[in-house]
Write a protein that holds these residues in place. Sequence first.
Motif, PDB file in Angstrom:
ATOM      1  N   VAL A 207       0.841  -1.199   0.000  1.00 54.41           N
ATOM      2  CA  VAL A 207       0.000   0.000   0.000  1.00 54.41           C
ATOM      3  C   VAL A 207       0.878   1.251   0.000  1.00 54.41           C
ATOM      4  CG1 VAL A 207      -1.601   1.344   1.420  1.00 54.41           C
ATOM      5  CG2 VAL A 207      -2.017  -1.076   1.034  1.00 54.41           C
ATOM      6  N   GLU A 208       1.948   1.213   0.770  1.00 51.20           N
ATOM      7  CA  GLU A 208       2.816   2.395   0.827  1.00 51.20           C
ATOM      8  C   GLU A 208       3.449   2.658  -0.536  1.00 51.20           C
ATOM      9  OE1 GLU A 208       5.375   2.443   4.160  1.00 51.20           O
ATOM     10  OE2 GLU A 208       6.462   4.226   3.498  1.00 51.20           O
ATOM     11  N   TRP A 209       3.920   1.598  -1.181  1.00 52.26           N
ATOM     12  CA  TRP A 209       4.548   1.778  -2.483  1.00 52.26           C
ATOM     13  C   TRP A 209       3.510   2.253  -3.509  1.00 52.26           C
ATOM     14  CZ3 TRP A 209       3.979   0.118  -7.419  1.00 52.26           C
ATOM     15  CH2 TRP A 209       5.043   0.428  -8.290  1.00 52.26           C
ATOM     16  N   LEU A 210       2.332   1.651  -3.425  1.00 56.26           N
ATOM     17  CA  LEU A 210       1.263   1.987  -4.367  1.00 56.26           C
ATOM     18  C   LEU A 210       0.861   3.449  -4.221  1.00 56.26           C
ATOM     19  CD1 LEU A 210      -0.122   0.184  -6.434  1.00 56.26           C
ATOM     20  CD2 LEU A 210      -1.907  -0.279  -4.781  1.00 56.26           C
ATOM     21  N   ALA A 211       0.839   3.950  -2.981  1.00 58.77           N
ATOM     22  CA  ALA A 211       0.490   5.350  -2.746  1.00 58.77           C
ATOM     23  C   ALA A 211       1.475   6.260  -3.454  1.00 58.77           C
ATOM     24  CB  ALA A 211       0.469   5.636  -1.245  1.00 58.77           C
ATOM     25  N   GLY A 212       2.770   5.912  -3.375  1.00 56.46           N
ATOM     26  CA  GLY A 212       3.783   6.693  -4.082  1.00 56.46           C
ATOM     27  C   GLY A 212       3.549   6.671  -5.576  1.00 56.46           C
ATOM     28  N   ALA A 222      -6.612   7.210  -2.825  1.00 55.63           N
ATOM     29  CA  ALA A 222      -7.855   6.829  -2.133  1.00 55.63           C
ATOM     30  C   ALA A 222      -7.926   5.318  -2.238  1.00 55.63           C
ATOM     31  CB  ALA A 222      -9.068   7.482  -2.805  1.00 55.63           C
ATOM     32  N   LEU A 223      -7.877   4.637  -1.101  1.00 56.00           N
ATOM     33  CA  LEU A 223      -7.651   3.201  -1.093  1.00 56.00           C
ATOM     34  C   LEU A 223      -8.955   2.402  -1.026  1.00 56.00           C
ATOM     35  CD1 LEU A 223      -5.588   0.833  -0.825  1.00 56.00           C
ATOM     36  CD2 LEU A 223      -5.746   1.136   1.640  1.00 56.00           C
ATOM     37  N   ALA A 224      -9.014   1.381  -1.838  1.00 51.00           N
ATOM     38  CA  ALA A 224     -10.081   0.371  -1.687  1.00 51.00           C
ATOM     39  C   ALA A 224      -9.419  -0.938  -1.292  1.00 51.00           C
ATOM     40  CB  ALA A 224     -10.843   0.206  -2.995  1.00 51.00           C
ATOM     41  N   SER A 274     -16.862   3.808  -5.877  1.00 47.88           N
ATOM     42  CA  SER A 274     -16.222   4.357  -4.682  1.00 47.88           C
ATOM     43  C   SER A 274     -15.250   5.483  -4.994  1.00 47.88           C
ATOM     44  CB  SER A 274     -15.469   3.240  -3.943  1.00 47.88           C
ATOM     45  OG  SER A 274     -14.336   2.861  -4.702  1.00 47.88           O
ATOM     46  N   GLY A 275     -14.790   5.561  -6.255  1.00 47.03           N
ATOM     47  CA  GLY A 275     -13.815   6.585  -6.597  1.00 47.03           C
ATOM     48  C   GLY A 275     -12.418   6.280  -6.110  1.00 47.03           C
ATOM     49  N   ALA A 276     -12.119   4.998  -5.933  1.00 42.93           N
ATOM     50  CA  ALA A 276     -10.792   4.613  -5.473  1.00 42.93           C
ATOM     51  C   ALA A 276      -9.762   4.852  -6.575  1.00 42.93           C
ATOM     52  CB  ALA A 276     -10.796   3.142  -5.078  1.00 42.93           C
ATOM     53  N   THR A 277      -8.553   5.226  -6.160  1.00 43.30           N
ATOM     54  CA  THR A 277      -7.469   5.350  -7.128  1.00 43.30           C
ATOM     55  C   THR A 277      -6.419   4.269  -6.912  1.00 43.30           C
ATOM     56  OG1 THR A 277      -6.369   6.898  -5.646  1.00 43.30           O
ATOM     57  CG2 THR A 277      -7.717   7.840  -7.405  1.00 43.30           C
ATOM     58  N   MET A 278      -6.523   3.571  -5.792  1.00 40.22           N
ATOM     59  CA  MET A 278      -5.620   2.442  -5.569  1.00 40.22           C
ATOM     60  C   MET A 278      -6.386   1.321  -4.876  1.00 40.22           C
ATOM     61  SD  MET A 278      -3.307   4.449  -2.752  1.00 40.22           S
ATOM     62  CE  MET A 278      -2.541   3.096  -1.890  1.00 40.22           C
ATOM     63  N   VAL A 279      -6.076   0.100  -5.279  1.00 38.13           N
ATOM     64  CA  VAL A 279      -6.820  -1.041  -4.763  1.00 38.13           C
ATOM     65  C   VAL A 279      -5.830  -2.077  -4.228  1.00 38.13           C
ATOM     66  CG1 VAL A 279      -8.544  -2.805  -5.278  1.00 38.13           C
ATOM     67  CG2 VAL A 279      -8.519  -0.685  -6.590  1.00 38.13           C
ATOM     68  N   TYR A 303      -4.771   2.078  -9.674  1.00 37.84           N
ATOM     69  CA  TYR A 303      -3.626   1.178  -9.714  1.00 37.84           C
ATOM     70  C   TYR A 303      -3.831   0.091  -8.667  1.00 37.84           C
ATOM     71  CZ  TYR A 303      -1.593   4.390 -12.926  1.00 37.84           C
ATOM     72  OH  TYR A 303      -1.381   5.143 -14.042  1.00 37.84           O
ATOM     73  N   TRP A 304      -3.525  -1.117  -9.081  1.00 35.56           N
ATOM     74  CA  TRP A 304      -3.845  -2.269  -8.256  1.00 35.56           C
ATOM     75  C   TRP A 304      -2.584  -2.981  -7.804  1.00 35.56           C
ATOM     76  CZ3 TRP A 304      -8.919  -5.013  -8.424  1.00 35.56           C
ATOM     77  CH2 TRP A 304      -9.909  -4.267  -9.074  1.00 35.56           C
ATOM     78  N   SER A 305      -2.670  -3.537  -6.631  1.00 35.73           N
ATOM     79  CA  SER A 305      -1.665  -4.492  -6.221  1.00 35.73           C
ATOM     80  C   SER A 305      -2.333  -5.418  -5.208  1.00 35.73           C
ATOM     81  CB  SER A 305      -0.451  -3.797  -5.616  1.00 35.73           C
ATOM     82  OG  SER A 305       0.554  -4.743  -5.333  1.00 35.73           O
ATOM     83  N   GLY A 306      -1.665  -6.496  -4.892  1.00 31.97           N
ATOM     84  CA  GLY A 306      -2.284  -7.415  -3.951  1.00 31.97           C
ATOM     85  C   GLY A 306      -1.276  -8.417  -3.444  1.00 31.97           C
ATOM     86  N   SER A 307      -1.699  -9.164  -2.464  1.00 31.44           N
ATOM     87  CA  SER A 307      -0.805 -10.131  -1.874  1.00 31.44           C
ATOM     88  C   SER A 307      -0.403 -11.158  -2.925  1.00 31.44           C
ATOM     89  CB  SER A 307      -1.470 -10.809  -0.697  1.00 31.44           C
ATOM     90  OG  SER A 307      -2.593 -11.482  -1.168  1.00 31.44           O
TER      91      SER A 307
END
Lengths: 482, 335, 435
Positions: A207-212, A222-224, A274-279, A303-307
Motif C-alpha cells: 500500500v505504501e509503495w502503491l500510494a507513491g 484513495a484506497l479500496a 467508490s472513486g478509489a485510485t488504488m486497490v 492502480y492495483w496491487s495485492g498479496s
Amino acid sequence: MRRLKVLLALLLALSMLAAACGGDDDSSGSDDGGSDSSDDGGGDDGDDDGGDSGGDDGGDTGGEIATDYGVDAENKIIYVGLNADLTGPFASLVAEIVAAQEVYWEVFNANGGYQGWTVEPVVLDSGYQTDIGIQNYETLAQESSDGVLMITENTGSPITAAIAEQAAEDNVLVIPLSWASLWPDPTFGSAILEKQTTYCVEAMNGVEWLAGKVESEGLDPALAIIGRPGEYGEDGSVGAALAAEELGIPVVYDGTGAVAGDDRSAVIAELVSSGATMVWVTLTPGELLDIFGNSVSQGLQAYWSGSSPSFNYLVHMPSDFAAEFSEYYFQSQYQAPWATPGIAGMEDLIAAMVEARPELNISDVFTTGWIEGIMAETLIRAAIDQGDLTRANMVAISQDSSFSVDFKGLSANQSWPADYNEAVVRSSWIYDVDATKFNLIPLGDYTPENPGSTGLIPIEQDYTGSVAENYVFDGPCIEASG
Amino acid sequence: MITAVLQFAQVGAGATLIQTLVKALALGSVYVLIALGFVIIFKATQVLNFAAGALSMAGAMFMTILISDGGFPLLPFANPLAPAEGETAGIVLFFVHVLIALALAAILGLVIERVAIRPMVGQPLFAMAVITLGIEIAIRPFNLDATALEGRQLGVPWGANSWDWGGAVVPKSYLVAVIVAAIAGVSVLFFFRTKLGVAMRAVAFDQEAAMAQGINVGRVFAIAWAMGTALAALGAIVYGMAPFPPGGSVSQEIHPLLALRVLPVIVLGGLDSVAGAIYGGLIIATAEVFAGQYLSQWNSTLGSGYSTIVPYLVMLFMLLVKPYGLFGTPEIRRV
Amino acid sequence: MAFNRPLLRTSYEQDAAIFPSYTQKGMAAVFGVVLVLMGLGAPYISAVPEFFLGATWINPITNMLPLAIAALGINILVGVTGQVSLGHAFFMGVGAYTAVALGGNGDEWQACVPFHEEIGLLEERGQCGLGLPIWVWLPFSGAVAAAVGILVSPAAMKVRGLYLAIVTVGLVFIGLHLGRMFPEYAGDFESGRKWPTLDFKLWKEETPLIEFTEDGTWFGLIHLSEEQKQYFLLMALLGGFILLAKNLVRSRTGRALQAIRDRDIAAEVMGVPEFQYKRLGFAISSFYAGIGGALWGSYLGRRSPVDWSLFLSVDFIAIILIGGAGTIAGTMLGAVFVELTPEVVKHRTEWLAEQIDASNIFTPVANFLLTTGESGDFGPINIGTVAPGWTMSVFQWNFVIYGVLIVIFLIFEPLGLYGIWIKIRNYWKRWPFSY
C-alpha cells in the motif's frame, strides 16, 4: 450346527490369512523396529535427556547422535514429510513447489549430505481437504520408524491450523506453506515455524509503495481494500488498513470478507462507484480476474496491487485482460522470482532444476520449495552438530534465538527470536507486470541468454516501507479463532 | 484501451439497470441451456441427472482441448481445424469447434446411457438418480485434473470486448449467450414436433404403450441422453465464454458447481416441462443477479455471497406454494 | 429351541428379537470381543487392519465411527421411512455447531463480536462458547438437530421423491451460507474453529474426570494411547446408538415408518398418520446426524463451515446404498466400506510403490500401474509430484473408484453388501443342495 462349524472354519482361515500377512509386514519392519524400542525412553521425555540416551545403536555407525523417530540411524537417512496439495485447488502451484524441494534434497544427497547423513522426502497428498490433511499428518507423525523427523511443508492455512496443536504436543516441527500472520499465536502452539513476510506486512509495504505510484501519476490516493473471508484475506486487509491509517490515506471502500461465492457483482458495483485510485486485494487469482476485469471494463481508473497469491501469471497472462494487468497491476512478493539476476541462491536453483527436471516449465514458485529446503537443511545441520536428531531437539533449535537462516538472497534472511516484533520479516519485493515479456519455456530450453520470463519485472527488491519499518507489533495482525 | 473508450464514465442509475438486465438475461440463458438438458433426460428416461455438472464440464473441457491444445480428448491425433498456436479462431471456426465439442459430449452421453442407465430401466427413480451421482463422482476427477488451478482457455474470438450503450457496459459474450440459448431453445421446441420428438413425448407419457405402438424406446433413451448431455455442455461452454468470471476460460472453482445451481431452476419450472425450464431459468437468474446488484449495501448483514443462495430461497418458497413447480406434472397418488 | 430350524418363528417376540438365534448372539459377542482386542492392539487380530490400513490404522477407523453414527440416521430416514434426503450434512452441521456453542472455548459466554465491524481492531474477536462438558453438549447437539429437523419437515412434507432430494440440496447450501454469515459461531471460513474435546468433565474443572486426549492408564491396569481411548469411547457410543436404532426399527414406530416407505397413502388408509410419522422420521434422522456431527468435530478437533458440504451428504447416500438400505448391519458395512476403501487403496498403493525397487512378483504390476512422472514411464496412477498427461494421483483415482462402485453396486447388487452377505449365508445354509 453345521452352519456354526462352517463359520468357525471360515474365521480360522481368515485369521490364518491375516497372521500370514501380518507376519510378512513384521519381518520387513523388524530390523529398524529394534532400534526404535531402545530409543523410546529418550525421545518421549524431550530434549534434555535426549542427548545422553539412545546412543547405543547410532554409536557403531556414526558418532554420538541421539535419534527418536523418522531417522534411520543405521543407514544415516533422515525422513522429512511434505503434506502437500497435489490434487486440490492449488495443485499446479504446490506440485512445482514440491518438485523444487525434492530437487533440493536430490542435490543435497548427491553432494554427500552432511556428515554422511542424507535426507529422503516423504510426500503425501492432502487435496487441500482438512480431514485428509489430518490423516496425513498422523501418518507422518507416527512414533515409529515410519514417521518423519519434521514436516518441511504443510500446504494451506486450514490444514496447518488443524494440526498445529497436535504438532506441538508431538514435538513435530512444521514449516507451513501459508503466510498468514497467525502462526506465532499461542493457540497454535510452538511447532509451526513461520517463514518469510506475512500477508499483513506485505500489504503494508504494498500500500505504501502503491500510494507513491498513484501520487507520481498525479492522482490523490484513495484506497479500496478487497479480501476474501478467512484468515488469508483478513490478514492482508488488516495490513492494508493499518498502512492507510499510518499514511493518512482515506479508505473509500472496505470489502474485507465481501468476496464469497461466485457472484461478485455487488463488490464490483461498490468498488466502481467508490472513486478509489488504488486497490489492495487479498484474493484468489480467479476472483482477482473477475473483479479486476469487470471493474476496469466499467471504467474504474486505479492502480492495483495485492498479496502474492492473488496474482498468478498462468491465469492472468493468457486472459483477455493481460494488457490491462500490464498497465495497472503491480505484483508483490516475498521472494525472488525465476531468473532474477545477481542472486547466488537463484543460480544454484536454476542449475539444479534445469539439470533434474527439464520437462517442467519455468516457475516463480520453485523459490518457495527451495527456501523450505534451505530452512530444513540449516535445522538438520544444527541438530547433527549438536548430536541430537530427535524431534524435540528440532523444535528446540527452531526456538533458539541464535538460530538463523541465510537464504542466499532468495528471500530476506530470517531468525526466530521470542519477541514477535523482532522476529517479523519486514521487507517484500515489488514487480511490474508486463505481458509482452511473458515467455513460459520448459526448463530444458533454458539458456542464460534466453532464461524465459514469467512476465514480472523487478521494481523494488527487498523493499521495506516506513510503515512496516516502524510499526511495533505486539503480536500477529489477526488473532486466531480459538 | 477500454478505459479510454469509456472516458472513466461514472455509471448512472439507468445504465446500471440495463447492465443488470442484460447480465440477468445472459445468466438466464446459461441456466436455460443446462435446465433443458435436465428436462429432456428426465422427460424421456425419468432420470434426474445429477451427473450434469461433470458432464457439462467435460463438454467444456473437450472444447478447450480441441481449440487450445489442438488435439482430441484422450486421442493422440492433432486437430486439423485448430488455430495456430498463439492465435484465436475466427467466429465461424469457433462455432464449428463448439459443434464438434457438443458432438463429443453427445457421444459421452450415449456411452453413459448404454453402460449405466439402460441396465437400470424399471428400477426405482431414486436408484437411477443415485447412479448419476456415482457417474458425477467418477468423472469429476478427470475434469479437475485437466483444468488445474489456472483453468483452461476457450479461445473466444471476441474476448472480453464490450459495447458501450449510453454508459452501460455490455460484454459481447452476454449477447452471444442469449442468441445461442435462443437458437437452442427454439431447436428443442421444434425437435418435439419431429417424428422422433413425438416418439420421445410418447415414451415420456407411457413407456409400455409407446413400445406397443412400435416405438424403439431404447433409441429414444439414447437420443435423450445425447441431447441432454450436449445441451448441458453448451451451457457450460457459454458460461465459460461469457465473462461471469471474465477471461473466457473453464475454471475449477466454478464449473463443477454450475449444474447444482440449476437444480432450483428445474424445480421451479417442473422437472418435466420444457417451457418450465425456460421460464424458470430466466426467473431464477433475474432474482439472483438483481439481488446481487441492488441489495449490495446490506452485504454485511446478509453475509457475503448471499446472492448465490437466492435461487434456493426462491425454490423453497415456490415449493410451498406449488409442490410440482410452475409447469410440472403432479404425481397422481394411488394406493 | 436353541438350534431348531432357521427362520422358524413361534412367536412375535421371537420375530422381533435383536438376535433371533443363539448363533447370532454368539457371533455378535465374538465380534464385540474382536473389536475390543483389536483396539487393545492384540497380536494377529490387529494385524488385519494393519495389513489394510498401515501402522496408523486406528486413525481412519476412529474417524469413521462418528460418521457411522450419523449413517444410522440416514438409514432411518431413507432406508426405513423412504424419504430421500441429501441434506444430512446440514443436520450434522447443526449438531456440530450446537456442540461448539455449548462446549466451545472459554468458561463463560464469550462476547460475540462480528468479524468485520472494525477492521484492524480485531483483538476483541472471539467465538461464542460456554465451555460446558460433554454430557451437556452431546445430548443437546442431537436434540437441537432434531428440533431443526422438525422445523424443516413441514416444507419437506409438501414435496415428494426427487423434489424432496433437491430441496434438501438447497438446505446444504443455505447451511454453508449461514456458516459464512456467523463467523462468531463458525470460526474462520477456511480454518474454522476448535471443537470441545471428548474429555469427560463433571463441570468446568481443569483436570477432566476421564481423559480422552492424553495417553494414560485406565483402572490402573491397561496403558492406553490417546487414539485407543478415543477408539473405545466412540466404539462404545456407536454400539449404544446401534442398539437404540435397532430397538426403534423393531418397535411399533419402526413398523409405521416402514409402512410409509412402502406406500404412504396405503399406510394412511390403514391408520398410520403419515405427517406425524414422516416428521418423526426426520427428527430421529436429524438427531443421529447431530450427534454424529458433534462427535466428528470433537474427534477431529477443528472443523470449518465448508466441511458440511454436499459431498458429505452424498457419502451417506452411498453408505446406505452400498451397504444395503433399510438394515442396520448393511449401514455399518456401508460405512466401513465407503470410509475405509480410499484409505486401503492409498495404503496398498504406497506398498506397491515400494515393490518397484524390491524386484519380486509384484514389480511388473507396480511398473504397469504406477508412474513417477519421468518421461518414458507410463502408468495410470501417478506417484510422482508432476503429472504427465492425464495420469492422476491415488487420491483422484479413489474418487473414480468410489463413483464406479456406486454405479456397479446399483446395477448388479441393489441390496448392497448386506445382500451379498445374505446370498453367501443362504448358499451355505443349503449347501450341498442348491435348493
